[in-house]
Motif scaffolding. Sequence first.
Motif, PDB file in Angstrom:
ATOM      1  N   PRO A 165      21.988  32.309  41.110  1.00 30.06           N
ATOM      2  CA  PRO A 165      22.785  32.983  40.089  1.00 30.06           C
ATOM      3  C   PRO A 165      23.256  34.333  40.148  1.00 30.06           C
ATOM      4  O   PRO A 165      22.365  35.211  40.083  1.00 30.06           O
ATOM      5  CB  PRO A 165      22.571  32.670  38.545  1.00 30.06           C
ATOM      6  N   VAL A 166      24.480  34.811  40.492  1.00 28.11           N
ATOM      7  CA  VAL A 166      25.234  36.001  40.277  1.00 28.11           C
ATOM      8  C   VAL A 166      26.089  35.960  39.036  1.00 28.11           C
ATOM      9  O   VAL A 166      27.030  35.278  39.087  1.00 28.11           O
ATOM     10  CB  VAL A 166      25.761  36.456  41.410  1.00 28.11           C
ATOM     11  N   ALA A 167      25.755  36.787  38.008  1.00 26.91           N
ATOM     12  CA  ALA A 167      26.350  36.790  36.963  1.00 26.91           C
ATOM     13  C   ALA A 167      26.426  35.445  36.118  1.00 26.91           C
ATOM     14  O   ALA A 167      27.741  34.897  35.910  1.00 26.91           O
ATOM     15  CB  ALA A 167      28.072  37.337  37.147  1.00 26.91           C
ATOM     16  N   GLY A 168      25.536  34.490  36.436  1.00 31.43           N
ATOM     17  CA  GLY A 168      25.341  33.363  35.689  1.00 31.43           C
ATOM     18  C   GLY A 168      25.701  32.027  36.579  1.00 31.43           C
ATOM     19  O   GLY A 168      25.728  31.017  35.961  1.00 31.43           O
ATOM     20  N   LEU A 189      18.882  44.573  46.170  1.00 40.12           N
ATOM     21  CA  LEU A 189      19.639  45.820  45.794  1.00 40.12           C
ATOM     22  C   LEU A 189      21.008  45.124  45.557  1.00 40.12           C
ATOM     23  O   LEU A 189      22.159  45.294  44.687  1.00 40.12           O
ATOM     24  CB  LEU A 189      19.555  47.058  46.381  1.00 40.12           C
ATOM     25  N   ALA A 190      21.866  44.500  46.781  1.00 44.24           N
ATOM     26  CA  ALA A 190      22.850  44.283  46.779  1.00 44.24           C
ATOM     27  C   ALA A 190      23.536  43.224  45.932  1.00 44.24           C
ATOM     28  O   ALA A 190      24.273  43.044  45.337  1.00 44.24           O
ATOM     29  CB  ALA A 190      23.319  43.941  48.347  1.00 44.24           C
ATOM     30  N   PHE A 191      22.215  42.292  45.801  1.00 48.45           N
ATOM     31  CA  PHE A 191      22.464  41.134  44.679  1.00 48.45           C
ATOM     32  C   PHE A 191      22.720  41.734  43.376  1.00 48.45           C
ATOM     33  O   PHE A 191      23.567  41.234  42.543  1.00 48.45           O
ATOM     34  CB  PHE A 191      21.082  40.308  44.972  1.00 48.45           C
ATOM     35  N   ALA A 192      21.772  42.472  43.126  1.00 53.26           N
ATOM     36  CA  ALA A 192      21.865  43.186  41.571  1.00 53.26           C
ATOM     37  C   ALA A 192      23.260  43.800  41.263  1.00 53.26           C
ATOM     38  O   ALA A 192      23.987  43.896  40.273  1.00 53.26           O
ATOM     39  CB  ALA A 192      20.904  44.095  41.354  1.00 53.26           C
ATOM     40  N   GLN A 193      23.683  44.463  42.339  1.00 53.78           N
ATOM     41  CA  GLN A 193      24.961  45.257  42.406  1.00 53.78           C
ATOM     42  C   GLN A 193      26.104  44.155  42.322  1.00 53.78           C
ATOM     43  O   GLN A 193      27.112  44.409  41.486  1.00 53.78           O
ATOM     44  CB  GLN A 193      24.851  46.058  43.627  1.00 53.78           C
ATOM     45  N   GLY A 194      26.172  43.111  43.167  1.00 52.78           N
ATOM     46  CA  GLY A 194      27.318  42.266  43.102  1.00 52.78           C
ATOM     47  C   GLY A 194      27.280  41.665  41.654  1.00 52.78           C
ATOM     48  O   GLY A 194      28.322  41.366  41.205  1.00 52.78           O
ATOM     49  N   SER A 195      26.193  41.180  41.233  1.00 53.61           N
ATOM     50  CA  SER A 195      26.088  40.431  39.839  1.00 53.61           C
ATOM     51  C   SER A 195      26.692  41.694  38.598  1.00 53.61           C
ATOM     52  O   SER A 195      27.939  41.230  37.909  1.00 53.61           O
ATOM     53  CB  SER A 195      24.598  40.157  39.293  1.00 53.61           C
ATOM     54  N   ALA A 196      26.339  42.915  38.866  1.00 49.22           N
ATOM     55  CA  ALA A 196      27.029  43.930  38.038  1.00 49.22           C
ATOM     56  C   ALA A 196      28.265  44.038  38.037  1.00 49.22           C
ATOM     57  O   ALA A 196      29.181  44.237  37.051  1.00 49.22           O
ATOM     58  CB  ALA A 196      26.105  45.078  38.214  1.00 49.22           C
ATOM     59  N   ASP A 197      28.714  43.954  39.346  1.00 51.62           N
ATOM     60  CA  ASP A 197      30.246  44.222  39.648  1.00 51.62           C
ATOM     61  C   ASP A 197      31.197  43.118  39.187  1.00 51.62           C
ATOM     62  O   ASP A 197      32.191  43.206  38.625  1.00 51.62           O
ATOM     63  CB  ASP A 197      30.477  44.394  41.166  1.00 51.62           C
ATOM     64  N   ARG A 237      31.272  43.469  35.196  1.00 54.24           N
ATOM     65  CA  ARG A 237      32.284  44.428  34.673  1.00 54.24           C
ATOM     66  C   ARG A 237      33.690  44.150  35.170  1.00 54.24           C
ATOM     67  O   ARG A 237      34.514  44.953  35.035  1.00 54.24           O
ATOM     68  CB  ARG A 237      31.696  45.813  35.528  1.00 54.24           C
ATOM     69  N   GLY A 238      33.693  43.015  36.074  1.00 56.39           N
ATOM     70  CA  GLY A 238      35.205  42.819  36.706  1.00 56.39           C
ATOM     71  C   GLY A 238      35.626  43.692  37.612  1.00 56.39           C
ATOM     72  O   GLY A 238      36.725  43.540  38.250  1.00 56.39           O
ATOM     73  N   ILE A 239      34.700  44.323  38.214  1.00 59.65           N
ATOM     74  CA  ILE A 239      35.151  45.077  39.618  1.00 59.65           C
ATOM     75  C   ILE A 239      35.135  44.229  40.946  1.00 59.65           C
ATOM     76  O   ILE A 239      35.784  44.322  41.474  1.00 59.65           O
ATOM     77  CB  ILE A 239      33.713  46.087  39.834  1.00 59.65           C
ATOM     78  N   ALA A 240      34.088  43.186  40.789  1.00 61.64           N
ATOM     79  CA  ALA A 240      34.354  42.190  41.581  1.00 61.64           C
ATOM     80  C   ALA A 240      34.996  40.962  40.782  1.00 61.64           C
ATOM     81  O   ALA A 240      34.691  40.647  39.959  1.00 61.64           O
ATOM     82  CB  ALA A 240      32.850  41.651  42.236  1.00 61.64           C
ATOM     83  N   PRO A 241      36.023  40.473  41.585  1.00 62.09           N
ATOM     84  CA  PRO A 241      36.750  39.486  40.690  1.00 62.09           C
ATOM     85  C   PRO A 241      36.312  38.029  41.188  1.00 62.09           C
ATOM     86  O   PRO A 241      35.708  37.725  42.036  1.00 62.09           O
ATOM     87  CB  PRO A 241      38.315  39.399  41.491  1.00 62.09           C
ATOM     88  N   SER A 242      36.133  37.168  39.806  1.00 64.46           N
ATOM     89  CA  SER A 242      36.052  35.727  40.270  1.00 64.46           C
ATOM     90  C   SER A 242      36.660  34.967  39.016  1.00 64.46           C
ATOM     91  O   SER A 242      36.256  35.200  37.825  1.00 64.46           O
ATOM     92  CB  SER A 242      34.351  35.484  39.849  1.00 64.46           C
ATOM     93  N   PRO A 243      37.253  33.882  39.523  1.00 61.83           N
ATOM     94  CA  PRO A 243      37.841  33.110  38.559  1.00 61.83           C
ATOM     95  C   PRO A 243      36.836  32.554  37.192  1.00 61.83           C
ATOM     96  O   PRO A 243      37.352  32.170  36.327  1.00 61.83           O
ATOM     97  CB  PRO A 243      38.435  31.738  39.117  1.00 61.83           C
TER      98      PRO A 243
END
Length: 358
Positions: free
Chosen positions: A27-30, A226-234, A237-243
């Motif tokens: 899970p990234v951001a749930g 590191l990228a994984f934690a970063q992607g989830s945080a993005d 925070r809405g920096i990375a878009p996801s419907p």
Amino acid sequence: MEAILLVGGQGTRLRPLTISTPKPMLPVAGFPCTSHQIALAASAGIDRIVLGTSYRAEVFEEYFSGQDLGVEIRYAVESEPLGTGGAIRNAAEQLTCGPDDPVVIFNGDVLTGLDISDLVSKWREARADVALYLTRVEDPRAYGLVPTDAAGRVLEFKEKPTTPEEIVTDQINAGCYVFKRSVIDRIPAGQVVSVERETFPELLSTGATVIGVVDDGYWLDLGTPLAFAQGSADLVRGIAPSPLLAGRTGDAVIHDSAVVHDTAIVSGGTYVGAHVVIGENAIVDASVIYDGVTIGSGARVVRSIVSTNASIGSQSSITDTVIAENASLGAHNELNFGARVFPGAEISDSAIRFSSDR
Ligand code: GDD
Ligand code: MG
């Protein structure tokens, strides 16, 4: 429109998280990365997706069966991994489209807000055999380099260059393609093929029309912790878009059933899963906290991943660290810089002060 998602890799760089769960299902951001991708594909009008699975194939079917994702999901399971090209060929057996139709293909560990419809339009306009989504990165060595000419025609494909002379561009393969169906059918069946090292160079040498479309929007390969934690945080925070997170983004996303002490600070795009307990004065920043985790009072968790049912003792501090499922870290420990605690490991109080630059 139909798509193929390549989700059969071993996720070696994300061990020990990938011992029980394939990388695209972490899970990234749930939500698993695969769910974010399916939602993106659905929003672009894709209505049928074949998942090319191999490693821990059953986890995908268990998770997605019975869910209404707005798209039809099919599974193409490789008993032995066939490589990226072999997996595409194998998955194509389940496509229903005609030989001249476009097929969208995605690497399963890529987080992006790519406009898929635009990539398909560019493929159509150029009457291309293949259109590749490209992005620019500072250090391209870990990726496939894809130089293009002024008209966007791909000149070369150089997967993971090893010498400085090979680094001829900062444009890389961003892990999403549009293939003409008949081009996929020409990949040899039932054998290991790398789309990056074999299929793309072969297409170029036989004069096929391969175009690159550079998009400077959000892009991240979730290949390392590191990228994984970063992607989830993005995502949080809405920096990375996801419907899937529309309208829910902020400094942290905390599951309704989590219990966070009033004095704890949870920030930096942290995701907190179900039934998590975070104690007094704990600080949790830019981290991914899976379901059932306990974080003790005064503990500090920064840019780390704490997997299901693990616990972090009070006054312990972890930074850039992975704690796998069911592991327990006692009180007053310190872990830094890429430390990884394996599933079920038990570390007693005041046992470790680990610092390494590896
Ligand atoms: N079904 C199946 N079978 N899938 C596979 C196999 C296989 O044998 N091998 C890899 N995959 C899947 C992985 O699960 C992942 O989603 C995707 O294919 C790419 O594999 P990675 O292992 O993540 O490759 P990479 O990150 O080193 O490089 C690739 O992605 C980069 C962009 O993220 C390449 O395509 C590079 O050219 C590209 O720049
Ligand atoms: Mg990858």
